[in-house]
Design a protein around this motif. Structure first.
Motif, PDB file in Angstrom:
ATOM      1  N   MET A 331       4.512  -8.044 -11.688  1.00  0.00           N
ATOM      2  CA  MET A 331       3.196  -7.408 -11.718  1.00  0.00           C
ATOM      3  C   MET A 331       3.126  -6.366 -12.823  1.00  0.00           C
ATOM      4  O   MET A 331       2.068  -6.186 -13.443  1.00  0.00           O
ATOM      5  CB  MET A 331       2.896  -6.768 -10.353  1.00  0.00           C
ATOM      6  N   TYR A 332       4.240  -5.678 -13.091  1.00  0.00           N
ATOM      7  CA  TYR A 332       4.189  -4.640 -14.125  1.00  0.00           C
ATOM      8  C   TYR A 332       3.899  -5.230 -15.504  1.00  0.00           C
ATOM      9  O   TYR A 332       3.350  -4.546 -16.379  1.00  0.00           O
ATOM     10  CB  TYR A 332       5.498  -3.845 -14.160  1.00  0.00           C
ATOM     11  N   GLU A 333       4.256  -6.480 -15.711  1.00  0.00           N
ATOM     12  CA  GLU A 333       3.976  -7.128 -16.999  1.00  0.00           C
ATOM     13  C   GLU A 333       2.481  -7.237 -17.262  1.00  0.00           C
ATOM     14  O   GLU A 333       2.057  -7.428 -18.403  1.00  0.00           O
ATOM     15  CB  GLU A 333       4.620  -8.513 -17.039  1.00  0.00           C
ATOM     16  N   ARG A 334       1.646  -7.096 -16.225  1.00  0.00           N
ATOM     17  CA  ARG A 334       0.188  -7.187 -16.385  1.00  0.00           C
ATOM     18  C   ARG A 334      -0.457  -5.841 -16.688  1.00  0.00           C
ATOM     19  O   ARG A 334      -1.670  -5.767 -16.917  1.00  0.00           O
ATOM     20  CB  ARG A 334      -0.436  -7.763 -15.116  1.00  0.00           C
ATOM     21  N   VAL A 335       0.331  -4.771 -16.661  1.00  0.00           N
ATOM     22  CA  VAL A 335      -0.230  -3.448 -16.912  1.00  0.00           C
ATOM     23  C   VAL A 335      -0.668  -3.329 -18.366  1.00  0.00           C
ATOM     24  O   VAL A 335       0.086  -3.674 -19.279  1.00  0.00           O
ATOM     25  CB  VAL A 335       0.804  -2.346 -16.575  1.00  0.00           C
ATOM     26  N   GLU A 336      -1.876  -2.841 -18.558  1.00  0.00           N
ATOM     27  CA  GLU A 336      -2.401  -2.610 -19.905  1.00  0.00           C
ATOM     28  C   GLU A 336      -2.481  -1.105 -20.154  1.00  0.00           C
ATOM     29  O   GLU A 336      -3.045  -0.366 -19.356  1.00  0.00           O
ATOM     30  CB  GLU A 336      -3.792  -3.239 -20.048  1.00  0.00           C
ATOM     31  N   THR A 337      -1.927  -0.684 -21.271  1.00  0.00           N
ATOM     32  CA  THR A 337      -1.905   0.742 -21.605  1.00  0.00           C
ATOM     33  C   THR A 337      -3.324   1.307 -21.642  1.00  0.00           C
ATOM     34  O   THR A 337      -4.218   0.719 -22.249  1.00  0.00           O
ATOM     35  CB  THR A 337      -1.235   0.962 -22.971  1.00  0.00           C
ATOM     36  N   GLY A 338      -3.517   2.441 -20.958  1.00  0.00           N
ATOM     37  CA  GLY A 338      -4.813   3.104 -20.965  1.00  0.00           C
ATOM     38  C   GLY A 338      -5.814   2.572 -19.973  1.00  0.00           C
ATOM     39  O   GLY A 338      -6.950   3.072 -19.909  1.00  0.00           O
ATOM     40  N   SER A 339      -5.414   1.576 -19.167  1.00  0.00           N
ATOM     41  CA  SER A 339      -6.373   0.966 -18.247  1.00  0.00           C
ATOM     42  C   SER A 339      -6.151   1.393 -16.797  1.00  0.00           C
ATOM     43  O   SER A 339      -6.869   0.946 -15.904  1.00  0.00           O
ATOM     44  CB  SER A 339      -6.289  -0.567 -18.337  1.00  0.00           C
ATOM     45  N   GLU A 340      -5.176   2.257 -16.560  1.00  0.00           N
ATOM     46  CA  GLU A 340      -4.843   2.644 -15.195  1.00  0.00           C
ATOM     47  C   GLU A 340      -5.548   3.941 -14.786  1.00  0.00           C
ATOM     48  O   GLU A 340      -5.992   4.712 -15.629  1.00  0.00           O
ATOM     49  CB  GLU A 340      -3.331   2.802 -15.045  1.00  0.00           C
ATOM     50  N   ASP A 341      -5.635   4.163 -13.489  1.00  0.00           N
ATOM     51  CA  ASP A 341      -6.246   5.383 -12.964  1.00  0.00           C
ATOM     52  C   ASP A 341      -5.360   6.590 -13.271  1.00  0.00           C
ATOM     53  O   ASP A 341      -4.133   6.466 -13.357  1.00  0.00           O
ATOM     54  CB  ASP A 341      -6.436   5.274 -11.450  1.00  0.00           C
ATOM     55  N   PRO A 342      -5.967   7.781 -13.380  1.00  0.00           N
ATOM     56  CA  PRO A 342      -5.163   8.986 -13.667  1.00  0.00           C
ATOM     57  C   PRO A 342      -4.064   9.241 -12.648  1.00  0.00           C
ATOM     58  O   PRO A 342      -2.983   9.715 -13.011  1.00  0.00           O
ATOM     59  CB  PRO A 342      -6.215  10.109 -13.658  1.00  0.00           C
ATOM     60  N   HIS A 343      -4.322   8.928 -11.362  1.00  0.00           N
ATOM     61  CA  HIS A 343      -3.286   9.199 -10.362  1.00  0.00           C
ATOM     62  C   HIS A 343      -2.099   8.262 -10.493  1.00  0.00           C
ATOM     63  O   HIS A 343      -1.076   8.468  -9.825  1.00  0.00           O
ATOM     64  CB  HIS A 343      -3.862   9.138  -8.939  1.00  0.00           C
ATOM     65  N   MET A 344      -2.213   7.247 -11.346  1.00  0.00           N
ATOM     66  CA  MET A 344      -1.093   6.329 -11.569  1.00  0.00           C
ATOM     67  C   MET A 344      -0.335   6.633 -12.852  1.00  0.00           C
ATOM     68  O   MET A 344       0.585   5.896 -13.223  1.00  0.00           O
ATOM     69  CB  MET A 344      -1.606   4.885 -11.611  1.00  0.00           C
ATOM     70  N   ASP A 345      -0.684   7.728 -13.527  1.00  0.00           N
ATOM     71  CA  ASP A 345      -0.008   8.043 -14.791  1.00  0.00           C
ATOM     72  C   ASP A 345       1.504   8.196 -14.626  1.00  0.00           C
ATOM     73  O   ASP A 345       2.272   7.935 -15.549  1.00  0.00           O
ATOM     74  CB  ASP A 345      -0.581   9.340 -15.380  1.00  0.00           C
TER      75      ASP A 345
END
Length: 472
Positions: A331-345
């Motif tokens: 699932m982490y391979e699907r993470v796109e930089t800058g697209s996550e919520d602030p609480h997930m920083d």
């Protein structure tokens, strides 16, 4: 892991509320007896010596806690809870069965914040005995997953108009508190975040805002309250942390913000694991996964799988742990930089590696021979990679990484490596104020006991003992 000691401790909470309403021991004894008599309860024989014993930490039997609660609630004019008074609830009364309504959410959070700001900083680990577990914790939270969508209407009470700029300010303040927590731990900033949460609650209660702003305001309040709960957990205030998390979850439900709600639940899961309740931790993760389905981001989904891997390892389900770890990596391979919520920083690749590395370390303790060696090696590689890639401002995470490596070295029988990493962790205690870190050091102290006959093992334990005593 493991529960804190349940040695009898003075009940500072009960003493506080007696002082608040000018209640003497004799008067409380008399009012409890009178209220019991009015309800047909005879034979209480409550006197000043009984109250003195309660203040010293003795637990009264049912129905006396309820009578004390009713008396002090009437005297203070507040809707006190058993937890506010440091008392156990009666059978079936969990203290978190609050209605999932807007008014109840504000009232619950306000009560918690007011109480915590007034109380002296004197409570000890015994507070962890008030934390709810099992069915008492999980059953009331099930409704979160099915909570209705936002159906608010504009606020009409007189008060200044609240707009999105105020909401954005709250979010910025929350990010600032998160940064302080990540850098130095929650001990030093906890009072400040509680005071800020109180200010936001006044906006919710007294401000005028549109439906769209109201929904955003509730979401921001839930996030800020979640940070307050997390800092309380990090400071070892487990009872207040759990109650704050639950109230923050109610606020998230008011905002129909499943992402914030799932985030709060994973915080609660970490607390349950820390206190030695991995089954409850798994149930909370499952609730977050179910309630946030189709709304969670890839990073949030990956984090929940990573936590699942760790908690499964604690229970000894090594194959289930490895399966969850694989899902977390995929699932982490699907993470796109800058697209996550602030609480997930906070959840970056080093955090994922550290979480999975600890899952392997824990799994190694359940295994023997080559399987144990394999998990030790994988743990060492993952945690080392996490430590090397950590941003320098993530001081508390780096302290945990050094601790994780020390425990991994011990699992592999490398006492010298464990001692070296422990020393590096101890050097950070001046800049990191976190009871979670010192709790983990206590676990390492116990794990090093089999090596106490060696000079290195003995020195390692003495270092930990001196450092932990200095923080108490």
């Amino acid at each position: 892991m493991g529960r804190p000691p349940l040695d009898k401790q003075p009940n500072a909470l009960l003493a506080h509320w007696m002082t608040q309403c000018g209640m003497s021991r004799n008067r409380l004894a008399r009012l409890v007896t009178q209220r019991g008599a009015h309800q047909g309860i005879t034979g209480l024989a409550t006197d000043e010596s009984r109250v003195r014993a309660w203040l010293k930490g003795s637990i009264p039997r049912d129905p006396v806690p309820r009578l004390i609660l009713e008396v002090l609630s009437a005297e203070t004019g507040r809707d006190l809870t058993y937890a506010d008074l440091g008392l156990p609830g009666e059978s079936g009364q969990t203290g978190i069965r609050k209605p999932w309504t807007r008014t109840a959410a504000i009232a619950a959070l306000s009560q918690i914040i007011r109480s915590e700001l007034m109380l002296p900083d004197t409570r000890t680990e015994a507070e962890a005995a008030t934390v709810l577990t099992g069915h008492d914790l999980l059953e009331p939270l099930q409704e979160w997953a099915m909570a209705h969508s936002w159906s608010g209407s504009p606020q009409s009470p007189p008060g200044r108009h609240i707009g999105m700029p105020e909401v954005e300010s709250i979010r910025a303040i929350t990010s600032g508190f998160r940064a302080l927590d990540n850098a130095h731990g929650g001990v030093l900033s906890r009072s400040a975040v509680l005071a800020q949460t109180d200010s936001v609650l006044r906006l919710l209660r007294n401000g005028t805002y549109t439906e769209a702003v109201g929904q955003a305001l509730w979401s921001a309040a839930a996030d800020l309250a979640g940070v307050a709960g997390w800092m309380s957990f990090d400071a070892g205030r487990h009872g207040i942390a759990q109650r704050t998390f639950v109230s923050a979850l109610h606020a998230a439900a008011e905002a129909d913000d499943k992402r914030i709600g799932a985030h709060i639940l994973q915080c609660m899961a970490r607390q349950m694991s820390h206190l030695g309740h991995p089954e409850d931790a798994l149930d909370l993760v499952a609730l977050a996964q179910y309630g946030g389905r189709r709304r969670l981001t890839p990073a949030a989904t990956s984090m929940l799988y990573a936590l699942e891997a760790r908690f499964q390892a604690i229970i000894g389900r090594v194959s289930d742990s490895e399966a969850a770890a694989g899902r977390a990596l995929d699932m982490y391979e699907r993470v796109e930089t800058g697209s996550e919520d602030p609480h997930m920083d906070f959840f970056d690749l080093p955090e994922l590696h550290a979480t999975l590395g600890m899952a392997h370390q824990i799994a190694a303790n359940h295994l023997q021979s080559t399987a144990r060696t394999s998990h030790v090696r994988r743990s060492r590689d993952l945690v080392s990679a996490a430590l090397a890639a950590r941003p320098q401002y993530r001081q508390r995470s780096m302290a945990f990484d050094h601790l994780g490596l020390a425990r991994t070295h011990l699992a592999g029988g490398d006492v010298d490596g464990a001692a070296e990493e422990t020393s590096r962790c101890l050097e950070m205690l001046g800049s990191v104020q976190s009871r979670r870190v010192t709790d983990r050091l206590g676990e390492l102290y116990k794990e090093a006991e089999p090596f106490a006959a060696t000079a290195v093992g003995r020195g390692l334990r003495e270092q930990i003992h001196e450092a932990v005593l200095a923080t108490r």
